[in-house]
Design a protein around this motif. Structure first.
Motif, PDB file in Angstrom:
ATOM      1  N   GLU A  19      33.317 111.711  40.556  1.00  0.00           N
ATOM      2  CA  GLU A  19      32.026 112.337  40.318  1.00  0.00           C
ATOM      3  C   GLU A  19      31.408 111.112  41.293  1.00  0.00           C
ATOM      4  O   GLU A  19      30.223 112.026  42.039  1.00  0.00           O
ATOM      5  CB  GLU A  19      31.064 111.563  39.117  1.00  0.00           C
ATOM      6  N   LEU A  20      31.684 110.395  41.719  1.00  0.00           N
ATOM      7  CA  LEU A  20      31.156 109.164  43.073  1.00  0.00           C
ATOM      8  C   LEU A  20      31.383 110.718  44.057  1.00  0.00           C
ATOM      9  O   LEU A  20      30.978 110.626  45.565  1.00  0.00           O
ATOM     10  CB  LEU A  20      31.735 108.467  43.149  1.00  0.00           C
ATOM     11  N   GLY A  21      32.550 110.955  44.095  1.00  0.00           N
ATOM     12  CA  GLY A  21      32.947 111.928  45.351  1.00  0.00           C
ATOM     13  C   GLY A  21      32.510 113.172  45.625  1.00  0.00           C
ATOM     14  O   GLY A  21      32.205 113.955  46.160  1.00  0.00           O
ATOM     15  N   LYS A  22      31.604 113.157  44.632  1.00  0.00           N
ATOM     16  CA  LYS A  22      30.881 114.925  45.065  1.00  0.00           C
ATOM     17  C   LYS A  22      29.265 114.559  45.461  1.00  0.00           C
ATOM     18  O   LYS A  22      28.627 115.025  45.123  1.00  0.00           O
ATOM     19  CB  LYS A  22      30.701 114.846  43.502  1.00  0.00           C
ATOM     20  N   THR A  23      28.812 113.045  45.444  1.00  0.00           N
ATOM     21  CA  THR A  23      27.783 112.756  46.176  1.00  0.00           C
ATOM     22  C   THR A  23      27.761 113.197  48.170  1.00  0.00           C
ATOM     23  O   THR A  23      28.844 112.552  48.599  1.00  0.00           O
ATOM     24  CB  THR A  23      27.664 111.144  46.051  1.00  0.00           C
ATOM     25  N   GLY A  24      26.791 113.814  47.886  1.00  0.00           N
ATOM     26  CA  GLY A  24      26.522 114.019  49.645  1.00  0.00           C
ATOM     27  C   GLY A  24      25.380 113.021  50.303  1.00  0.00           C
ATOM     28  O   GLY A  24      25.378 112.229  49.760  1.00  0.00           O
ATOM     29  N   PRO A  25      25.090 113.253  51.105  1.00  0.00           N
ATOM     30  CA  PRO A  25      24.669 111.830  52.597  1.00  0.00           C
ATOM     31  C   PRO A  25      23.172 112.560  51.756  1.00  0.00           C
ATOM     32  O   PRO A  25      22.856 113.688  51.510  1.00  0.00           O
ATOM     33  CB  PRO A  25      25.230 113.088  53.743  1.00  0.00           C
ATOM     34  N   LEU A  26      22.732 111.446  51.409  1.00  0.00           N
ATOM     35  CA  LEU A  26      21.111 111.113  51.205  1.00  0.00           C
ATOM     36  C   LEU A  26      20.273 111.168  52.343  1.00  0.00           C
ATOM     37  O   LEU A  26      18.970 110.303  52.650  1.00  0.00           O
ATOM     38  CB  LEU A  26      21.343 109.635  50.653  1.00  0.00           C
ATOM     39  N   GLY A  27      20.590 111.375  53.688  1.00  0.00           N
ATOM     40  CA  GLY A  27      20.107 111.348  55.098  1.00  0.00           C
ATOM     41  C   GLY A  27      19.562 109.749  55.543  1.00  0.00           C
ATOM     42  O   GLY A  27      20.028 109.077  55.206  1.00  0.00           O
ATOM     43  N   ASP A  28      18.444 109.919  55.731  1.00  0.00           N
ATOM     44  CA  ASP A  28      17.389 108.171  55.443  1.00  0.00           C
ATOM     45  C   ASP A  28      16.771 107.592  54.538  1.00  0.00           C
ATOM     46  O   ASP A  28      15.856 106.582  54.549  1.00  0.00           O
ATOM     47  CB  ASP A  28      16.638 108.195  56.730  1.00  0.00           C
ATOM     48  N   LEU A  29      16.887 108.756  53.026  1.00  0.00           N
ATOM     49  CA  LEU A  29      16.805 107.993  51.756  1.00  0.00           C
ATOM     50  C   LEU A  29      16.493 106.455  52.081  1.00  0.00           C
ATOM     51  O   LEU A  29      18.044 106.073  51.848  1.00  0.00           O
ATOM     52  CB  LEU A  29      17.187 108.315  50.771  1.00  0.00           C
ATOM     53  N   PRO A  30      15.954 105.491  51.689  1.00  0.00           N
ATOM     54  CA  PRO A  30      16.595 104.060  51.306  1.00  0.00           C
ATOM     55  C   PRO A  30      17.187 103.994  50.305  1.00  0.00           C
ATOM     56  O   PRO A  30      17.167 104.761  49.648  1.00  0.00           O
ATOM     57  CB  PRO A  30      14.842 103.638  50.857  1.00  0.00           C
ATOM     58  N   LEU A  31      18.122 102.831  50.531  1.00  0.00           N
ATOM     59  CA  LEU A  31      19.008 102.899  49.836  1.00  0.00           C
ATOM     60  C   LEU A  31      19.703 101.291  49.885  1.00  0.00           C
ATOM     61  O   LEU A  31      19.912 100.994  51.143  1.00  0.00           O
ATOM     62  CB  LEU A  31      20.267 103.830  49.820  1.00  0.00           C
ATOM     63  N   VAL A  32      19.814  99.890  48.412  1.00  0.00           N
ATOM     64  CA  VAL A  32      20.406  99.095  48.714  1.00  0.00           C
ATOM     65  C   VAL A  32      21.154  99.795  48.155  1.00  0.00           C
ATOM     66  O   VAL A  32      21.140  99.513  46.512  1.00  0.00           O
ATOM     67  CB  VAL A  32      19.301  97.943  48.480  1.00  0.00           C
ATOM     68  N   VAL A  33      22.668  99.863  47.884  1.00  0.00           N
ATOM     69  CA  VAL A  33      23.949  98.732  47.421  1.00  0.00           C
ATOM     70  C   VAL A  33      24.033  97.326  46.805  1.00  0.00           C
ATOM     71  O   VAL A  33      23.945  96.345  47.855  1.00  0.00           O
ATOM     72  CB  VAL A  33      25.103  99.447  48.036  1.00  0.00           C
ATOM     73  N   LEU A  34      24.035  96.621  45.732  1.00  0.00           N
ATOM     74  CA  LEU A  34      23.912  95.333  44.812  1.00  0.00           C
ATOM     75  C   LEU A  34      25.388  95.271  44.909  1.00  0.00           C
ATOM     76  O   LEU A  34      25.944  96.640  43.998  1.00  0.00           O
ATOM     77  CB  LEU A  34      23.326  95.189  43.768  1.00  0.00           C
ATOM     78  N   THR A  35      26.328  94.364  45.334  1.00  0.00           N
ATOM     79  CA  THR A  35      27.729  94.272  45.270  1.00  0.00           C
ATOM     80  C   THR A  35      28.384  93.560  44.683  1.00  0.00           C
ATOM     81  O   THR A  35      27.846  91.569  45.272  1.00  0.00           O
ATOM     82  CB  THR A  35      28.460  94.693  46.829  1.00  0.00           C
ATOM     83  N   ALA A  36      28.960  93.046  43.157  1.00  0.00           N
ATOM     84  CA  ALA A  36      29.264  92.214  42.704  1.00  0.00           C
ATOM     85  C   ALA A  36      30.072  91.245  43.656  1.00  0.00           C
ATOM     86  O   ALA A  36      31.248  91.854  44.288  1.00  0.00           O
ATOM     87  CB  ALA A  36      29.775  91.997  41.467  1.00  0.00           C
ATOM     88  N   ALA A  37      30.258  89.855  44.006  1.00  0.00           N
ATOM     89  CA  ALA A  37      31.122  89.202  44.777  1.00  0.00           C
ATOM     90  C   ALA A  37      31.221  87.728  44.429  1.00  0.00           C
ATOM     91  O   ALA A  37      31.814  87.080  44.908  1.00  0.00           O
ATOM     92  CB  ALA A  37      30.721  88.945  45.846  1.00  0.00           C
ATOM     93  N   GLY A  38      30.665  87.556  43.070  1.00  0.00           N
ATOM     94  CA  GLY A  38      30.774  86.441  42.001  1.00  0.00           C
ATOM     95  C   GLY A  38      32.553  86.262  41.754  1.00  0.00           C
ATOM     96  O   GLY A  38      33.012  87.549  41.407  1.00  0.00           O
ATOM     97  N   PRO A  39      32.614  85.139  41.847  1.00  0.00           N
ATOM     98  CA  PRO A  39      34.640  84.736  41.360  1.00  0.00           C
ATOM     99  C   PRO A  39      34.799  85.736  39.300  1.00  0.00           C
ATOM    100  O   PRO A  39      36.306  85.188  40.258  1.00  0.00           O
ATOM    101  CB  PRO A  39      34.644  83.049  40.917  1.00  0.00           C
ATOM    102  N   GLU A  40      34.075  86.326  38.798  1.00  0.00           N
ATOM    103  CA  GLU A  40      34.932  86.672  37.655  1.00  0.00           C
ATOM    104  C   GLU A  40      34.323  88.453  37.670  1.00  0.00           C
ATOM    105  O   GLU A  40      32.623  88.220  37.731  1.00  0.00           O
ATOM    106  CB  GLU A  40      34.775  85.959  35.983  1.00  0.00           C
TER     107      GLU A  40
END
Length: 108
Positions: A19-40
């Motif tokens: 499903e993620l592979g079907k996502t197309g470009p979002l142009g200049d739409l504001p986007l914040v990606v939160l990425t888990a980076a904790g120890p677990e």
């Protein structure tokens, strides 16, 4: 089960990735990606969970790919969080929403 979810082995990772592979470009739409980076990555995983170094590297690559979907995007690393960022660091979710609002306002 984790937080009432089905057993880990039944979660549809391949389908989700497709499903993620079907996502197309979002142009200049504001986007914040939160990425888990904790120890677990996810607390309470059963022994059959396919979480290993290769999985984590692929996950991080997908996170970087998400950031490239918009020309108006940022990535925030949740250094104390597992994959459950809203539970582990809810203040980061609030900050991300505020940033999206500010990014949108500044683009008008």
């Amino acid at each position: 089960p984790i937080c009432g979810s089905p057993p880990f082995s039944s979660i549809a990772f391949p389908e989700n990735i497709a499903e993620l592979g079907k996502t197309g470009p979002l142009g200049d739409l504001p986007l914040v990606v939160l990425t888990a980076a904790g120890p677990e990555w996810l607390p309470g995983l059963p022994p059959d969970a396919p979480i290993n170094e290769q999985f984590l590297q692929q996950w991080m690559e997908m996170q970087r790919d998400l950031v490239t979907l918009s020309s108006n995007s940022i990535q925030i690393f949740a250094e104390k969080s597992s994959h459950l960022i809203p539970l582990d660091e809810p203040e980061l979710v609030v900050k991300a929403v505020q940033q999206v609002i500010e990014m949108r306002r500044s683009s008008l």
